[in-house]
Scaffold this motif. Structure first.
Motif, PDB file in Angstrom:
ATOM      1  N   ASP A   1       0.964  -1.208  -0.097  1.00 17.98           N
ATOM      2  CA  ASP A   1      -0.122  -0.026  -0.114  1.00 17.98           C
ATOM      3  C   ASP A   1       0.916   1.128  -0.039  1.00 17.98           C
ATOM      4  O   ASP A   1       1.123   1.376   0.983  1.00 17.98           O
ATOM      5  CB  ASP A   1      -0.726  -0.054   1.252  1.00 17.98           C
ATOM      6  CG  ASP A   1      -1.975  -1.217   1.182  1.00 17.98           C
ATOM      7  OD1 ASP A   1      -2.206  -1.685   0.288  1.00 17.98           O
ATOM      8  OD2 ASP A   1      -2.081  -1.473   2.343  1.00 17.98           O
ATOM      9  N   PHE A   2       1.281   1.992  -0.930  1.00 15.82           N
ATOM     10  CA  PHE A   2       0.955   1.821  -2.328  1.00 15.82           C
ATOM     11  C   PHE A   2       2.287   2.039  -2.934  1.00 15.82           C
ATOM     12  O   PHE A   2       2.834   3.223  -3.502  1.00 15.82           O
ATOM     13  CB  PHE A   2       0.315   3.417  -2.606  1.00 15.82           C
ATOM     14  CG  PHE A   2      -1.220   3.198  -1.846  1.00 15.82           C
ATOM     15  CD1 PHE A   2      -2.053   2.430  -2.442  1.00 15.82           C
ATOM     16  CD2 PHE A   2      -1.151   3.551  -0.907  1.00 15.82           C
ATOM     17  CE1 PHE A   2      -3.470   2.400  -2.042  1.00 15.82           C
ATOM     18  CE2 PHE A   2      -2.541   3.311  -0.281  1.00 15.82           C
ATOM     19  CZ  PHE A   2      -3.603   3.059  -0.826  1.00 15.82           C
ATOM     20  N   TYR A   3       2.863   0.790  -3.379  1.00 14.08           N
ATOM     21  CA  TYR A   3       4.304   0.613  -4.003  1.00 14.08           C
ATOM     22  C   TYR A   3       4.442  -0.693  -4.551  1.00 14.08           C
ATOM     23  O   TYR A   3       3.620  -1.453  -4.323  1.00 14.08           O
ATOM     24  CB  TYR A   3       5.270   0.875  -3.052  1.00 14.08           C
ATOM     25  CG  TYR A   3       5.335  -0.284  -1.947  1.00 14.08           C
ATOM     26  CD1 TYR A   3       6.048  -1.387  -2.092  1.00 14.08           C
ATOM     27  CD2 TYR A   3       4.599  -0.091  -0.767  1.00 14.08           C
ATOM     28  CE1 TYR A   3       6.018  -2.353  -0.795  1.00 14.08           C
ATOM     29  CE2 TYR A   3       4.653  -1.047   0.337  1.00 14.08           C
ATOM     30  CZ  TYR A   3       5.283  -2.072   0.128  1.00 14.08           C
ATOM     31  OH  TYR A   3       5.195  -3.035   0.879  1.00 14.08           O
TER      32      TYR A   3
ATOM     33  N   ASP B   1      10.461  -1.623  -8.198  1.00 11.36           N
ATOM     34  CA  ASP B   1       9.751  -1.179  -9.269  1.00 11.36           C
ATOM     35  C   ASP B   1      10.255  -0.893 -10.560  1.00 11.36           C
ATOM     36  O   ASP B   1       9.714  -0.265 -11.354  1.00 11.36           O
ATOM     37  CB  ASP B   1       9.224   0.401  -8.558  1.00 11.36           C
ATOM     38  CG  ASP B   1      10.223   1.339  -8.410  1.00 11.36           C
ATOM     39  OD1 ASP B   1      11.450   1.073  -8.539  1.00 11.36           O
ATOM     40  OD2 ASP B   1       9.832   2.498  -8.012  1.00 11.36           O
TER      41      ASP B   1
ATOM     42  N   ASN C   1       0.599  -9.640  -3.004  1.00 18.75           N
ATOM     43  CA  ASN C   1       0.282  -8.510  -2.277  1.00 18.75           C
ATOM     44  C   ASN C   1       0.329  -8.203  -0.693  1.00 18.75           C
ATOM     45  O   ASN C   1      -0.396  -9.194  -0.223  1.00 18.75           O
ATOM     46  CB  ASN C   1      -1.240  -8.389  -2.781  1.00 18.75           C
ATOM     47  CG  ASN C   1      -2.148  -7.037  -2.340  1.00 18.75           C
ATOM     48  OD1 ASN C   1      -1.480  -6.237  -1.480  1.00 18.75           O
ATOM     49  ND2 ASN C   1      -3.319  -6.870  -2.877  1.00 18.75           N
TER      50      ASN C   1
ATOM     51  N   GLY D   1      -0.284  -5.572   0.978  1.00 14.16           N
ATOM     52  CA  GLY D   1      -1.100  -4.689   1.264  1.00 14.16           C
ATOM     53  C   GLY D   1      -2.337  -5.354   1.876  1.00 14.16           C
ATOM     54  O   GLY D   1      -2.652  -6.400   2.037  1.00 14.16           O
TER      55      GLY D   1
ATOM     56  N   HIS E   1      -4.922  -5.070  -5.109  1.00 12.67           N
ATOM     57  CA  HIS E   1      -3.965  -4.102  -5.949  1.00 12.67           C
ATOM     58  C   HIS E   1      -3.987  -5.089  -7.447  1.00 12.67           C
ATOM     59  O   HIS E   1      -4.206  -6.430  -7.671  1.00 12.67           O
ATOM     60  CB  HIS E   1      -2.526  -4.115  -5.413  1.00 12.67           C
ATOM     61  CG  HIS E   1      -2.599  -3.287  -4.454  1.00 12.67           C
ATOM     62  ND1 HIS E   1      -2.759  -1.966  -4.458  1.00 12.67           N
ATOM     63  CD2 HIS E   1      -2.071  -3.699  -3.004  1.00 12.67           C
ATOM     64  CE1 HIS E   1      -2.412  -1.320  -3.158  1.00 12.67           C
ATOM     65  NE2 HIS E   1      -2.311  -2.532  -2.244  1.00 12.67           N
TER      66      HIS E   1
ATOM     67  N   CYS F   1      -0.735   0.312 -10.888  1.00 16.82           N
ATOM     68  CA  CYS F   1      -1.564  -0.470 -10.309  1.00 16.82           C
ATOM     69  C   CYS F   1      -2.895   0.193 -10.758  1.00 16.82           C
ATOM     70  O   CYS F   1      -3.113   1.586 -10.639  1.00 16.82           O
ATOM     71  CB  CYS F   1      -1.810  -0.441  -8.511  1.00 16.82           C
ATOM     72  SG  CYS F   1      -3.228  -1.210  -7.881  1.00 16.82           S
TER      73      CYS F   1
ATOM     74  N   HIS G   1      -4.697   4.422  -7.046  1.00 11.88           N
ATOM     75  CA  HIS G   1      -3.385   3.917  -6.471  1.00 11.88           C
ATOM     76  C   HIS G   1      -2.246   4.442  -7.358  1.00 11.88           C
ATOM     77  O   HIS G   1      -1.310   4.591  -6.653  1.00 11.88           O
ATOM     78  CB  HIS G   1      -3.404   2.376  -6.675  1.00 11.88           C
ATOM     79  CG  HIS G   1      -4.405   1.793  -5.644  1.00 11.88           C
ATOM     80  ND1 HIS G   1      -4.167   0.503  -5.206  1.00 11.88           N
ATOM     81  CD2 HIS G   1      -5.488   2.222  -4.814  1.00 11.88           C
ATOM     82  CE1 HIS G   1      -5.166   0.399  -4.212  1.00 11.88           C
ATOM     83  NE2 HIS G   1      -5.742   1.298  -4.060  1.00 11.88           N
TER      84      HIS G   1
ATOM     85  N   SER H   1      -1.303   7.790  -5.936  1.00 11.39           N
ATOM     86  CA  SER H   1      -0.587   7.455  -4.723  1.00 11.39           C
ATOM     87  C   SER H   1       0.690   7.128  -4.926  1.00 11.39           C
ATOM     88  O   SER H   1       1.515   6.765  -3.858  1.00 11.39           O
ATOM     89  CB  SER H   1      -1.424   6.628  -3.688  1.00 11.39           C
ATOM     90  OG  SER H   1      -2.661   6.899  -3.518  1.00 11.39           O
TER      91      SER H   1
ATOM     92  N   MET I   1       1.706   4.289  -7.013  1.00 12.19           N
ATOM     93  CA  MET I   1       2.003   2.972  -7.099  1.00 12.19           C
ATOM     94  C   MET I   1       2.104   2.784  -8.791  1.00 12.19           C
ATOM     95  O   MET I   1       1.317   2.384  -9.488  1.00 12.19           O
ATOM     96  CB  MET I   1       0.826   2.032  -6.738  1.00 12.19           C
ATOM     97  CG  MET I   1       0.901   0.641  -6.369  1.00 12.19           C
ATOM     98  SD  MET I   1      -0.384  -0.280  -5.622  1.00 12.19           S
ATOM     99  CE  MET I   1       0.324  -1.713  -5.408  1.00 12.19           C
ATOM    100  N   LYS I   2       3.527   2.790  -8.916  1.00 13.45           N
ATOM    101  CA  LYS I   2       3.804   2.805 -10.315  1.00 13.45           C
ATOM    102  C   LYS I   2       5.403   2.089 -10.485  1.00 13.45           C
ATOM    103  O   LYS I   2       6.110   2.264  -9.534  1.00 13.45           O
ATOM    104  CB  LYS I   2       3.712   3.900 -11.172  1.00 13.45           C
ATOM    105  CG  LYS I   2       4.556   5.066 -10.610  1.00 13.45           C
ATOM    106  CD  LYS I   2       4.433   6.456 -11.183  1.00 13.45           C
ATOM    107  CE  LYS I   2       5.103   7.487 -10.540  1.00 13.45           C
ATOM    108  NZ  LYS I   2       4.990   8.841 -10.971  1.00 13.45           N
TER     109      LYS I   2
END
Length: 134
Positions: free
Chosen positions: A49-51, A55, A71, A73, A77, A116, A121, A124, A126-127
């Motif tokens: 949450d949120f990563y 990456d 996941n 989190g 996701h 995501c 997300h 926030s 999440m990429k």
């Protein structure tokens, strides 16, 4: 040499030894698999949450890879590659605590977005990205 002087010498030598030990153990940790080095095979990914961790990935065109995404989190996701070439999309959706696999072979060279797709997300943070080379 007095008793007090001996304690100072022992203390000073101990501090120097500790500093050398800490410096010797320092340095950078090796990169996580997929984090900038060209890899193939299984790529373990943590979605939180949120990563995504890692990456960033680098793979060779035409080489099969399998993203194994867990996941970690508390909410649902996705691990979404919105465009993997020729207008194609690849995606898996995971509930909290769930692990899923996304096997894929990138045929086109380039940098591909990883996001995501759950609303809010991406905003926030999440990429990530997958860089595909020859």
């Amino acid at each position: 040499m007095s008793f007090r002087h001996c304690h100072r010498v022992v203390f000073a030598v101990s501090v120097v030894a500790l500093v050398l030990l800490l410096v010797g153990c320092g340095g950078q940790a090796p990169p996580a698999p997929g984090a900038g080095q060209v890899v193939s095979g299984d790529l373990n990914v943590e979605a939180g949450d949120f990563y995504f961790k890692p990456d960033k990935f680098a793979v060779k065109a035409g080489t099969p890879v399998k993203f194994i995404v867990k996941n970690e989190g508390k909410v649902e996701h996705t691990f979404t590659l919105p465009d993997v070439g020729k207008g194609m999309k690849a995606e898996i959706r995971m509930k909290a605590g769930e692990t899923k696999e996304l096997p894929i072979t990138f045929n086109d060279v380039g940098t591909f977005k990883l996001v995501c797709a759950v609303p809010g997300h991406l905003d926030s943070g999440m990429k990530g990205e997958v860089t595909v080379t020859r």
